[in-house]
Design a protein around this motif. Sequence first.
Motif, PDB file in Angstrom:
ATOM      1  N   ALA A  76       0.802  -1.227   0.000  1.00 40.00           N
ATOM      2  CA  ALA A  76       0.000   0.000   0.000  1.00 40.00           C
ATOM      3  C   ALA A  76       0.840   1.284   0.000  1.00 40.00           C
ATOM      4  O   ALA A  76       0.516   2.219  -0.752  1.00 40.00           O
ATOM      5  N   PRO A  77       1.910   1.399   0.795  1.00 35.28           N
ATOM      6  CA  PRO A  77       2.697   2.636   0.750  1.00 35.28           C
ATOM      7  C   PRO A  77       3.314   2.908  -0.629  1.00 35.28           C
ATOM      8  O   PRO A  77       3.439   4.059  -1.046  1.00 35.28           O
ATOM      9  N   HIS A  78       3.686   1.848  -1.330  1.00 36.26           N
ATOM     10  CA  HIS A  78       4.251   2.011  -2.668  1.00 36.26           C
ATOM     11  C   HIS A  78       3.193   2.578  -3.619  1.00 36.26           C
ATOM     12  O   HIS A  78       3.482   3.506  -4.395  1.00 36.26           O
ATOM     13  N   GLN A  79       1.997   2.035  -3.551  1.00 38.75           N
ATOM     14  CA  GLN A  79       0.914   2.548  -4.398  1.00 38.75           C
ATOM     15  C   GLN A  79       0.630   4.019  -4.065  1.00 38.75           C
ATOM     16  O   GLN A  79       0.403   4.829  -4.961  1.00 38.75           O
ATOM     17  N   ASP A 132       8.171   4.941 -13.187  1.00 38.44           N
ATOM     18  CA  ASP A 132       8.577   4.134 -14.338  1.00 38.44           C
ATOM     19  C   ASP A 132       8.687   2.678 -13.894  1.00 38.44           C
ATOM     20  O   ASP A 132       9.620   2.313 -13.183  1.00 38.44           O
ATOM     21  N   ASN A 133       7.756   1.875 -14.309  1.00 36.37           N
ATOM     22  CA  ASN A 133       7.710   0.476 -13.878  1.00 36.37           C
ATOM     23  C   ASN A 133       8.822  -0.367 -14.495  1.00 36.37           C
ATOM     24  O   ASN A 133       9.038  -1.493 -14.083  1.00 36.37           O
ATOM     25  N   ARG A 134       9.561   0.181 -15.466  1.00 30.47           N
ATOM     26  CA  ARG A 134      10.682  -0.572 -16.033  1.00 30.47           C
ATOM     27  C   ARG A 134      11.841  -0.676 -15.057  1.00 30.47           C
ATOM     28  O   ARG A 134      12.663  -1.588 -15.161  1.00 30.47           O
ATOM     29  N   TYR A 183      12.947   4.471  -8.352  1.00 27.99           N
ATOM     30  CA  TYR A 183      11.911   5.498  -8.268  1.00 27.99           C
ATOM     31  C   TYR A 183      12.317   6.672  -7.386  1.00 27.99           C
ATOM     32  O   TYR A 183      12.256   7.826  -7.810  1.00 27.99           O
ATOM     33  N   VAL A 184      12.747   6.396  -6.182  1.00 24.85           N
ATOM     34  CA  VAL A 184      13.105   7.478  -5.254  1.00 24.85           C
ATOM     35  C   VAL A 184      14.277   8.286  -5.811  1.00 24.85           C
ATOM     36  O   VAL A 184      14.260   9.516  -5.778  1.00 24.85           O
TER      37      VAL A 184
END
Length: 160
Positions: free
Chosen positions: A25-28, A41-43, A48-49
């Motif tokens: 949940a925190p990632h979403q 970017d899901n690749r 991300y950070v």
Amino acid sequence: MSGLFDTTSNYSFYAIPAAWVIAIAPHQYAILANKSNKPFDNRNPRAYVKSLEDNQGVDSATKEMISRAEAAQMNNFENLGLFASAIVAGNLAGLSSQTMNLLSGGYLASRVVYNFVYINNNTQASANVRSAVYVAGIGMIFTMFIKAGNALKGRAANLL
């Protein structure tokens, strides 16, 4: 009050997928918080950070919040194996449904509070609260292991 919660059925195994949902949940939340023109970017999700550092479309407070959300997610997943193994140990040892439900439900609640406090953490006091909630959740896991060990004392040889 006893009619409100069924303590005769064991729901502890259901807590494992619930813990996974709480963990992700925190990632979403972090993905949705980024309203810039450079979205997640899901690749390369683990970058991300770091990708936010140069992103001028995200203010520093949001960047910090996203960083904390990602850290909360990682902490949740780091604890998931320990929690799942405690559920298995408690059930293998034959701990009561009431005990398993209370401890697994308490752990889940602690993780929800942990996520909320971690993501919204802006002070040393809230960081201390986060740490206390973390220790409380780990305490519930350890309690399952200790109770399982006590229940199996003397019976362990018969399990093999």
